[in-house]
Design a protein around this motif. Structure first.
Motif, PDB file in Angstrom:
ATOM      1  N   LEU A  52     -44.377  -2.709 -12.674  1.00 26.43           N
ATOM      2  CA  LEU A  52     -44.843  -4.009 -12.197  1.00 26.43           C
ATOM      3  C   LEU A  52     -46.311  -4.231 -12.543  1.00 26.43           C
ATOM      4  O   LEU A  52     -46.715  -5.302 -12.988  1.00 26.43           O
ATOM      5  CB  LEU A  52     -44.635  -4.121 -10.688  1.00 26.43           C
ATOM      6  CG  LEU A  52     -44.906  -5.490 -10.064  1.00 26.43           C
ATOM      7  CD1 LEU A  52     -44.053  -6.569 -10.718  1.00 26.43           C
ATOM      8  CD2 LEU A  52     -44.644  -5.447  -8.556  1.00 26.43           C
ATOM      9  N   THR A  53     -47.142  -3.200 -12.345  1.00 25.73           N
ATOM     10  CA  THR A  53     -48.561  -3.312 -12.689  1.00 25.73           C
ATOM     11  C   THR A  53     -49.149  -1.913 -12.814  1.00 25.73           C
ATOM     12  O   THR A  53     -48.545  -0.927 -12.394  1.00 25.73           O
ATOM     13  CB  THR A  53     -49.335  -4.124 -11.632  1.00 25.73           C
ATOM     14  OG1 THR A  53     -50.656  -4.392 -12.105  1.00 25.73           O
ATOM     15  CG2 THR A  53     -49.425  -3.368 -10.317  1.00 25.73           C
ATOM     16  N   TYR A 102     -43.236  -1.079 -19.703  1.00 24.96           N
ATOM     17  CA  TYR A 102     -44.467  -1.714 -19.242  1.00 24.96           C
ATOM     18  C   TYR A 102     -44.276  -3.220 -19.072  1.00 24.96           C
ATOM     19  O   TYR A 102     -43.445  -3.833 -19.739  1.00 24.96           O
ATOM     20  CB  TYR A 102     -45.616  -1.419 -20.209  1.00 24.96           C
ATOM     21  CG  TYR A 102     -46.158  -0.028 -20.032  1.00 24.96           C
ATOM     22  CD1 TYR A 102     -47.206   0.213 -19.158  1.00 24.96           C
ATOM     23  CD2 TYR A 102     -45.577   1.044 -20.708  1.00 24.96           C
ATOM     24  CE1 TYR A 102     -47.689   1.496 -18.972  1.00 24.96           C
ATOM     25  CE2 TYR A 102     -46.056   2.336 -20.526  1.00 24.96           C
ATOM     26  CZ  TYR A 102     -47.118   2.560 -19.655  1.00 24.96           C
ATOM     27  OH  TYR A 102     -47.587   3.836 -19.460  1.00 24.96           O
ATOM     28  N   PRO A 103     -45.050  -3.815 -18.161  1.00 21.70           N
ATOM     29  CA  PRO A 103     -44.836  -5.241 -17.858  1.00 21.70           C
ATOM     30  C   PRO A 103     -45.105  -6.131 -19.061  1.00 21.70           C
ATOM     31  O   PRO A 103     -46.020  -5.887 -19.845  1.00 21.70           O
ATOM     32  CB  PRO A 103     -45.849  -5.516 -16.736  1.00 21.70           C
ATOM     33  CG  PRO A 103     -46.868  -4.438 -16.849  1.00 21.70           C
ATOM     34  CD  PRO A 103     -46.141  -3.248 -17.371  1.00 21.70           C
ATOM     35  N   VAL A 152     -46.712 -11.705 -13.749  1.00 26.28           N
ATOM     36  CA  VAL A 152     -48.051 -11.809 -13.173  1.00 26.28           C
ATOM     37  C   VAL A 152     -48.070 -11.023 -11.867  1.00 26.28           C
ATOM     38  O   VAL A 152     -47.329 -11.331 -10.933  1.00 26.28           O
ATOM     39  CB  VAL A 152     -48.432 -13.280 -12.903  1.00 26.28           C
ATOM     40  CG1 VAL A 152     -49.820 -13.361 -12.275  1.00 26.28           C
ATOM     41  CG2 VAL A 152     -48.378 -14.078 -14.200  1.00 26.28           C
ATOM     42  N   ALA A 153     -48.913  -9.977 -11.804  1.00 29.33           N
ATOM     43  CA  ALA A 153     -49.011  -9.150 -10.596  1.00 29.33           C
ATOM     44  C   ALA A 153     -50.476  -8.882 -10.254  1.00 29.33           C
ATOM     45  O   ALA A 153     -50.805  -7.839  -9.711  1.00 29.33           O
ATOM     46  CB  ALA A 153     -48.255  -7.839 -10.803  1.00 29.33           C
ATOM     47  N   ASP A 154     -51.351  -9.866 -10.580  1.00 30.48           N
ATOM     48  CA  ASP A 154     -52.771  -9.647 -10.327  1.00 30.48           C
ATOM     49  C   ASP A 154     -53.150  -9.867  -8.866  1.00 30.48           C
ATOM     50  O   ASP A 154     -54.322  -9.762  -8.499  1.00 30.48           O
ATOM     51  CB  ASP A 154     -53.620 -10.542 -11.228  1.00 30.48           C
ATOM     52  CG  ASP A 154     -53.303 -12.021 -11.040  1.00 30.48           C
ATOM     53  OD1 ASP A 154     -52.382 -12.330 -10.263  1.00 30.48           O
ATOM     54  OD2 ASP A 154     -53.985 -12.855 -11.676  1.00 30.48           O
TER      55      ASP A 154
END
Length: 425
Positions: free
Chosen positions: A156-157, A44-45, A50-52
């Protein structure tokens, strides 16, 4: 007080081993020999990733094909507008929807065929050698131990919602409102125009919520033309005056309806109106002649509509025979008037002692369908589907027809074998 952290003594992240995988497979009561040899462990990231700025969007076959062809999809929407997504041809409403399960975005994740090193399950041969595969499955655990490779895959997210798209009709109302702000009524009145409200083609395309193809169709519907680098519509009285002068040249030059000369028309109005206005109107109201090369013919429906608008005035009623006679006399010889040309600008009301025709412009009706339906039924008690269609067609979608809208917002009755729609309340 300062606290020093020794990075060398920081706890290491736990990493799965092939033995861990075998234990999990046993707990799951799976036969490891029926699994491929590569195991992918999902990580898990971490907090520093940051992939928001990533969103999950549902695409239909048309949008997918547009992307494959290298086309660009555009999100459009002002501060107080719902966002739409536009391709070159279609417009979609965009709405957020929750996902019942979490969806993980894992770059470079391998699919089943790519995780097998066995020729039995490779992408080339598939499961062609069935007898050899059965021998593998029948082997005991002591006879065969499956070699296992473990690969780490970074998540990644995680998505908990996505955006669904529903095809809708183009939203032209804003196009009409923006064009009406700078109506052209002659060079002598240009000093009244607010220059900052003038838009060129690209500025309007970026603003109006519709695709490029639909935008071009919208410009034709509003009879917009280009003047001094900006898209403009004409003040109605000014447009009618210029068009009437253009039509007068047909009888003056003894032209047949399908042998109108473009250059002579523009030349004849030199000094009366700017050339770009005359040429723009000519291109809107005419089509190339099918009989005479390099000649044109006026579109009867467009000519008849602008003449009818000149006769119809808000608040006035005309007896059917009187209106049709006046309308026909105002048209060039050889053109005919038909009630269908009044679609969206006037209605034929048979109720009362004397049937009449009166003005009812679609663009002046409310944008909300409930308010529009109330206005329509106040104007006229009962309507046929064909009569109401031009006034509510803007609310339809590829899956919501005019008939379906009327079933929801009106009730039907049959009189003399004809189905009518009346107010629901």
């Amino acid at each position: 007080m300062e606290v020093e952290v020794d990075e060398n003594n920081a706890p290491e992240l736990y990493v799965r081993t092939p033995e861990d995988v075998r234990i999990i497979v046993k707990h799951a009561k799976l036969d490891e020999r029926q699994l491929t040899q590569v195991t992918q462990a999902l990580v898990y990231p971490s907090a520093n990733i940051v992939a928001d700025n990533l969103r999950l969007l549902e695409l239909d076959s048309h949008m997918s094909e547009q992307i494959r062809e290298g086309q660009t999809l555009h999100f459009k929407g002002g501060l107080h507008e719902k966002v739409v997504l536009c391709t070159d041809e279609k417009t979609y409403d965009v709405k957020g929807a929750e996902i019942s399960n979490s969806l993980l975005l894992v770059p470079d994740l391998k699919f089943a065929a790519a995780t097998s090193t066995s020729p039995l399950k490779s992408p080339r041969s598939g499961n062609a050698n069935a007898s050899l595969e059965r021998s593998l499955n029948d082997s005991t655990e002591d006879e065969l131990e499956v070699p296992r490779t473990l690969e780490q895959r970074q998540v990644l997210t995680v998505f908990h919602e996505y955006y669904e798209c529903r095809e809708i009709r183009p939203r032209y109302r804003k196009l009409g409102e923006l064009l009406q702000l700078t109506r052209y009524s002659g060079p002598e009145n240009e000093y009244c125009i607010e220059k900052k409200l003038l838009f060129n083609f690209q500025q309007l395309l970026d603003t109006v919520q519709c695709s490029r193809l639909q935008f071009m169709d919208g410009l034709r519907q509003y009879r917009a033309l280009e003047f001094d680098g900006h898209l403009r519509v004409l003040e109605y009285d000014y447009e009618y005056r210029i068009v009437n002068l253009m039509l007068g040249l047909i009888s003056e030059n003894s032209w047949a309806l399908d042998e109108v000369d473009r250059a002579e028309t523009i030349q004849a109005l030199d000094g009366i109106a700017p050339e770009s206005i005359v040429s723009g109107l000519f291109d809107i109201y005419t089509v190339p002649s099918e009989r005479c090369p390099n000649k044109y013919s006026y579109q009867e429906s467009l000519v008849a509509r602008i003449v009818a608008q000149n006769i119809l005035q808000p608040g006035l009623r005309f007896r059917n025979e009187e209106f049709m006679r006046t309308w026909q006399e105002a048209l060039p010889e050889g053109m005919s008037c038909q009630l269908e040309y009044l679609s969206g600008i006037g209605i034929y009301d048979k109720e009362g002692a004397q049937p009449c025709i009166r003005s009812l412009a679609e663009e002046q009706l409310p944008n909300n369908i409930n308010d529009r339906m109330r206005t329509l039924f106040k104007t006229k008690r009962k309507w046929t589907l064909e009569e109401m269609e031009p006034y509510i067609d803007c609310f339809t979608t590829p899956t919501l027809s005019v008939s379906m809208l009327l079933a929801k917002y009106a009730r039907s009755l049959t009189e003399g074998g004809v189905r009518y729609y009346v107010s629901k309340h």
